[in-house]
Scaffold this motif. Structure first.
Motif, PDB file in Angstrom:
ATOM      1  N   SER A 221       0.809  -1.225   0.000  1.00 19.98           N
ATOM      2  CA  SER A 221       0.000   0.000   0.000  1.00 19.98           C
ATOM      3  C   SER A 221       0.842   1.274   0.000  1.00 19.98           C
ATOM      4  CB  SER A 221      -0.918   0.021   1.227  1.00 19.98           C
ATOM      5  OG  SER A 221      -1.815  -1.075   1.202  1.00 19.98           O
ATOM      6  N   ARG A 222       2.139   1.132  -0.096  1.00 27.85           N
ATOM      7  CA  ARG A 222       3.004   2.310  -0.063  1.00 27.85           C
ATOM      8  C   ARG A 222       3.071   2.972  -1.439  1.00 27.85           C
ATOM      9  NH1 ARG A 222       7.818  -0.601   3.369  1.00 27.85           N
ATOM     10  NH2 ARG A 222       6.466  -1.209   5.136  1.00 27.85           N
ATOM     11  N   VAL A 223       1.923   3.477  -1.855  1.00 25.26           N
ATOM     12  CA  VAL A 223       1.806   4.176  -3.137  1.00 25.26           C
ATOM     13  C   VAL A 223       1.202   5.544  -2.857  1.00 25.26           C
ATOM     14  CG1 VAL A 223       0.859   4.153  -5.459  1.00 25.26           C
ATOM     15  CG2 VAL A 223       1.464   1.991  -4.341  1.00 25.26           C
ATOM     16  N   LEU A 224       1.939   6.585  -3.189  1.00 21.37           N
ATOM     17  CA  LEU A 224       1.524   7.959  -2.913  1.00 21.37           C
ATOM     18  C   LEU A 224       1.131   8.632  -4.230  1.00 21.37           C
ATOM     19  CD1 LEU A 224       1.258  10.383  -0.993  1.00 21.37           C
ATOM     20  CD2 LEU A 224       3.710  10.806  -1.314  1.00 21.37           C
ATOM     21  N   VAL A 225      -0.160   8.935  -4.369  1.00 28.12           N
ATOM     22  CA  VAL A 225      -0.683   9.549  -5.596  1.00 28.12           C
ATOM     23  C   VAL A 225      -1.117  10.976  -5.275  1.00 28.12           C
ATOM     24  CG1 VAL A 225      -2.370   9.396  -7.455  1.00 28.12           C
ATOM     25  CG2 VAL A 225      -1.470   7.297  -6.414  1.00 28.12           C
ATOM     26  N   THR A 226      -0.518  11.932  -5.974  1.00 33.07           N
ATOM     27  CA  THR A 226      -0.779  13.347  -5.689  1.00 33.07           C
ATOM     28  C   THR A 226      -1.065  14.119  -6.978  1.00 33.07           C
ATOM     29  OG1 THR A 226       1.590  13.850  -5.806  1.00 33.07           O
ATOM     30  CG2 THR A 226       0.680  13.323  -3.637  1.00 33.07           C
ATOM     31  N   ALA A 227      -1.399  15.399  -6.799  1.00 30.51           N
ATOM     32  CA  ALA A 227      -1.778  16.232  -7.937  1.00 30.51           C
ATOM     33  C   ALA A 227      -0.622  16.507  -8.880  1.00 30.51           C
ATOM     34  CB  ALA A 227      -2.364  17.561  -7.431  1.00 30.51           C
ATOM     35  N   HIS A 228       0.570  16.764  -8.338  1.00 30.73           N
ATOM     36  CA  HIS A 228       1.733  16.924  -9.218  1.00 30.73           C
ATOM     37  C   HIS A 228       2.924  16.206  -8.605  1.00 30.73           C
ATOM     38  CE1 HIS A 228       3.495  20.090  -6.683  1.00 30.73           C
ATOM     39  NE2 HIS A 228       4.447  20.320  -7.564  1.00 30.73           N
ATOM     40  N   ASP A 229       3.906  15.936  -9.418  1.00 32.03           N
ATOM     41  CA  ASP A 229       4.984  15.015  -9.047  1.00 32.03           C
ATOM     42  C   ASP A 229       6.020  15.691  -8.153  1.00 32.03           C
ATOM     43  OD1 ASP A 229       6.407  12.696  -8.953  1.00 32.03           O
ATOM     44  OD2 ASP A 229       7.128  12.765 -11.017  1.00 32.03           O
ATOM     45  N   ALA A 230       5.577  16.068  -6.944  1.00 33.86           N
ATOM     46  CA  ALA A 230       6.460  16.802  -6.038  1.00 33.86           C
ATOM     47  C   ALA A 230       7.165  15.911  -5.022  1.00 33.86           C
ATOM     48  CB  ALA A 230       5.650  17.864  -5.285  1.00 33.86           C
ATOM     49  N   PHE A 231       6.746  14.648  -4.898  1.00 37.49           N
ATOM     50  CA  PHE A 231       7.186  13.832  -3.771  1.00 37.49           C
ATOM     51  C   PHE A 231       8.193  12.742  -4.160  1.00 37.49           C
ATOM     52  CE2 PHE A 231       3.333  15.884  -2.409  1.00 37.49           C
ATOM     53  CZ  PHE A 231       3.518  16.123  -1.053  1.00 37.49           C
ATOM     54  N   GLY A 232       8.892  12.942  -5.276  1.00 42.23           N
ATOM     55  CA  GLY A 232       9.855  11.939  -5.720  1.00 42.23           C
ATOM     56  C   GLY A 232      10.971  11.694  -4.724  1.00 42.23           C
ATOM     57  N   TYR A 233      11.510  12.760  -4.158  1.00 43.34           N
ATOM     58  CA  TYR A 233      12.579  12.600  -3.164  1.00 43.34           C
ATOM     59  C   TYR A 233      12.052  11.922  -1.905  1.00 43.34           C
ATOM     60  CZ  TYR A 233      15.402  15.849  -5.975  1.00 43.34           C
ATOM     61  OH  TYR A 233      16.112  16.447  -6.990  1.00 43.34           O
ATOM     62  N   PHE A 234      10.832  12.245  -1.522  1.00 44.06           N
ATOM     63  CA  PHE A 234      10.209  11.611  -0.363  1.00 44.06           C
ATOM     64  C   PHE A 234      10.090  10.102  -0.601  1.00 44.06           C
ATOM     65  CE2 PHE A 234       6.638  10.151   2.188  1.00 44.06           C
ATOM     66  CZ  PHE A 234       6.804  10.817   3.402  1.00 44.06           C
ATOM     67  N   GLY A 235       9.609   9.741  -1.783  1.00 46.72           N
ATOM     68  CA  GLY A 235       9.427   8.333  -2.100  1.00 46.72           C
ATOM     69  C   GLY A 235      10.732   7.555  -2.082  1.00 46.72           C
ATOM     70  N   GLU A 236      11.770   8.125  -2.678  1.00 44.86           N
ATOM     71  CA  GLU A 236      13.055   7.423  -2.711  1.00 44.86           C
ATOM     72  C   GLU A 236      13.662   7.302  -1.323  1.00 44.86           C
ATOM     73  OE1 GLU A 236      16.784   7.563  -5.639  1.00 44.86           O
ATOM     74  OE2 GLU A 236      16.648   9.354  -4.396  1.00 44.86           O
ATOM     75  N   ALA A 237      13.558   8.362  -0.534  1.00 48.50           N
ATOM     76  CA  ALA A 237      14.185   8.353   0.794  1.00 48.50           C
ATOM     77  C   ALA A 237      13.486   7.423   1.773  1.00 48.50           C
ATOM     78  CB  ALA A 237      14.204   9.778   1.362  1.00 48.50           C
ATOM     79  N   TYR A 238      12.144   7.320   1.653  1.00 43.32           N
ATOM     80  CA  TYR A 238      11.392   6.618   2.691  1.00 43.32           C
ATOM     81  C   TYR A 238      10.635   5.397   2.188  1.00 43.32           C
ATOM     82  CZ  TYR A 238      12.685  11.027   4.762  1.00 43.32           C
ATOM     83  OH  TYR A 238      13.419  12.112   5.188  1.00 43.32           O
ATOM     84  N   GLY A 239      10.895   5.005   0.948  1.00 46.64           N
ATOM     85  CA  GLY A 239      10.389   3.722   0.469  1.00 46.64           C
ATOM     86  C   GLY A 239       8.954   3.705   0.012  1.00 46.64           C
ATOM     87  N   MET A 240       8.570   4.690  -0.819  1.00 53.06           N
ATOM     88  CA  MET A 240       7.218   4.708  -1.371  1.00 53.06           C
ATOM     89  C   MET A 240       7.264   4.912  -2.886  1.00 53.06           C
ATOM     90  SD  MET A 240       4.784   6.795   1.283  1.00 53.06           S
ATOM     91  CE  MET A 240       3.349   5.981   0.559  1.00 53.06           C
ATOM     92  N   LYS A 241       6.325   4.276  -3.575  1.00 54.79           N
ATOM     93  CA  LYS A 241       6.136   4.552  -4.992  1.00 54.79           C
ATOM     94  C   LYS A 241       5.320   5.838  -5.090  1.00 54.79           C
ATOM     95  CE  LYS A 241       4.105   2.703  -9.268  1.00 54.79           C
ATOM     96  NZ  LYS A 241       5.299   2.885 -10.110  1.00 54.79           N
ATOM     97  N   VAL A 242       5.752   6.762  -5.935  1.00 52.33           N
ATOM     98  CA  VAL A 242       5.092   8.067  -6.033  1.00 52.33           C
ATOM     99  C   VAL A 242       4.597   8.304  -7.448  1.00 52.33           C
ATOM    100  CG1 VAL A 242       5.448  10.565  -5.859  1.00 52.33           C
ATOM    101  CG2 VAL A 242       6.467   9.047  -4.159  1.00 52.33           C
ATOM    102  N   MET A 243       3.363   8.774  -7.547  1.00 51.18           N
ATOM    103  CA  MET A 243       2.788   9.093  -8.850  1.00 51.18           C
ATOM    104  C   MET A 243       2.078  10.435  -8.765  1.00 51.18           C
ATOM    105  SD  MET A 243       1.194   5.412  -9.958  1.00 51.18           S
ATOM    106  CE  MET A 243       1.108   5.870 -11.696  1.00 51.18           C
ATOM    107  N   GLY A 244       2.257  11.259  -9.796  1.00 48.58           N
ATOM    108  CA  GLY A 244       1.594  12.555  -9.831  1.00 48.58           C
ATOM    109  C   GLY A 244       0.888  12.754 -11.158  1.00 48.58           C
ATOM    110  N   LEU A 245      -0.256  13.413 -11.117  1.00 46.64           N
ATOM    111  CA  LEU A 245      -0.995  13.657 -12.350  1.00 46.64           C
ATOM    112  C   LEU A 245      -0.222  14.599 -13.259  1.00 46.64           C
ATOM    113  CD1 LEU A 245      -3.482  13.417 -14.141  1.00 46.64           C
ATOM    114  CD2 LEU A 245      -4.541  15.256 -12.815  1.00 46.64           C
ATOM    115  N   GLN A 246       0.220  15.722 -12.707  1.00 46.01           N
ATOM    116  CA  GLN A 246       1.047  16.651 -13.463  1.00 46.01           C
ATOM    117  C   GLN A 246       2.507  16.297 -13.271  1.00 46.01           C
ATOM    118  OE1 GLN A 246      -1.232  20.176 -11.720  1.00 46.01           O
ATOM    119  NE2 GLN A 246      -0.447  21.051 -13.624  1.00 46.01           N
ATOM    120  N   GLY A 247       3.361  16.928 -14.064  1.00 52.17           N
ATOM    121  CA  GLY A 247       4.788  16.706 -13.935  1.00 52.17           C
ATOM    122  C   GLY A 247       5.355  17.391 -12.707  1.00 52.17           C
ATOM    123  N   ILE A 248       6.671  17.545 -12.691  1.00 50.44           N
ATOM    124  CA  ILE A 248       7.348  18.154 -11.563  1.00 50.44           C
ATOM    125  C   ILE A 248       6.923  19.602 -11.378  1.00 50.44           C
ATOM    126  CG2 ILE A 248       9.636  19.042 -10.936  1.00 50.44           C
ATOM    127  CD1 ILE A 248      10.729  16.295 -11.730  1.00 50.44           C
TER     128      ILE A 248
END
Length: 304
Positions: free
Chosen positions: A189-216
């Motif tokens: 369940s460690r999948v973080l879906v947000t409005a824009h792709d702001a959480f890439g560093y968070f995902g890599e550092a703390y072990g989550m897959k991150v997806m954003g509708l908009q780009g960075i």
């Protein structure tokens, strides 16, 4: 107007001016672009700096345009801190010009280049600027603030170094806290879906897959295809929650939720995250540490 009334106005004006000058007298004038940077400058500068932040709660730095008032604040500052990595968009040119006549520091300059994410893959700039979501990266930013203040105001160098040491210890504790907290979410369940792709560093550092509708950058456009692909991913992978952001309109995420519902899959809004701006001044979320804690707790509660 009577003579007594006129005298009273003059006295009150003089008192007001005296109070204003007294509150900043002897302090180094610092201007920071984002709330996160302003918070670091206050923590490390302490009683020896007067910090002005340009971008308040809910402000999207990707789309921000400097006003004449902002230019005035930058011109009056002795030291300017900004994120860099093109987070501030068109303001970058203004800041680079000012660096020729005063101290201007991009707080991300101390982060090793090989630790930065590419921004071009998602329609952004050369590097992803959202480095504050990896607390260990933000420690580099704090060190950049410390070193700049020490150089600009050597008379208070010891105080800046001591305050930075205390703040860096808090950040190290926060880094460990976030890592431990995320472990409460089941791995699938460690999948973080947000409005824009702001959480890439968070995902890599703390072990989550991150997806954003908009780009960075929120300046990037998204289309019907982006909405349908993200909707299908949520349905196919049984993702139960997505997140809105305080500085990005929720409309797009609501469209994805509605689309998933049409396919018989229920998705809820797991909460509001602070991405490119912090919370209101005076609240816990109005500090960098409080913002990171709020985001982490919101994500964990929604996904565990």
């Amino acid at each position: 107007m009577t003579l007594s009334a006129l005298v009273l106005i003059v006295v009150l004006t003089a008192c007001s001016s005296s109070a204003e000058s007294g509150s900043t007298e002897g302090k180094m004038q610092v201007t920071a672009t984002t709330g996160m940077i302003a918070d670091v400058a206050r923590e490390i500068g302490g009683a020896y700096v007067d910090v002005t932040g340009l971008m308040g709660p809910g402000v999207d730095p990707h789309l921000y345009k400097a006003s004449q008032g902002d230019i005035r604040k930058l011109e009056q500052a002795e030291v300017i801190f900004y994120n860099g990595l093109h987070l501030e968009g068109k303001m970058t040119d203004i800041l680079e010009k000012m660096s020729k006549s005063k101290t201007v520091t991009a707080v991300t300059d101390g982060i090793p280049v090989d630790e930065l994410h590419s921004g071009q893959e998602t329609g952004g700039t050369e590097y992803d600027p959202h480095v504050w979501f990896d607390v260990s990266h933000w420690m580099h930013a704090a060190e950049a603030v410390r070193d700049t203040l020490v150089k600009a105001d050597p008379d208070h160098a010891e105080a800046y170094q001591a305050q930075a040491e205390a703040y860096l210890a808090k950040l190290e504790e926060l880094d460990n806290e976030v890592r431990t907290k995320i472990q409460e979410i089941p791995e699938a369940s460690r999948v973080l879906v947000t409005a824009h792709d702001a959480f890439g560093y968070f995902g890599e550092a703390y072990g989550m897959k991150v997806m954003g509708l908009q780009g960075i950058s929120t300046a990037a456009e998204y289309g019907a295809k982006d909405v349908s692909e993200l909707r299908d991913y949520l349905v196919d992978n049984n993702i139960k929650a997505v997140f809105v952001e305080s500085s990005v309109p929720a409309k797009a995420m609501e469209a994805i939720i509605a689309g998933a519902a049409e396919k018989g899959h229920t998705v809820s809004i797991g909460g509001e995250l602070f991405s490119d701006a912090m919370g209101a001044e005076g609240t816990e979320e109005g500090t960098y540490i409080g913002m990171i804690r709020h985001n982490t707790e919101t994500i964990v509660e929604a996904l565990k």
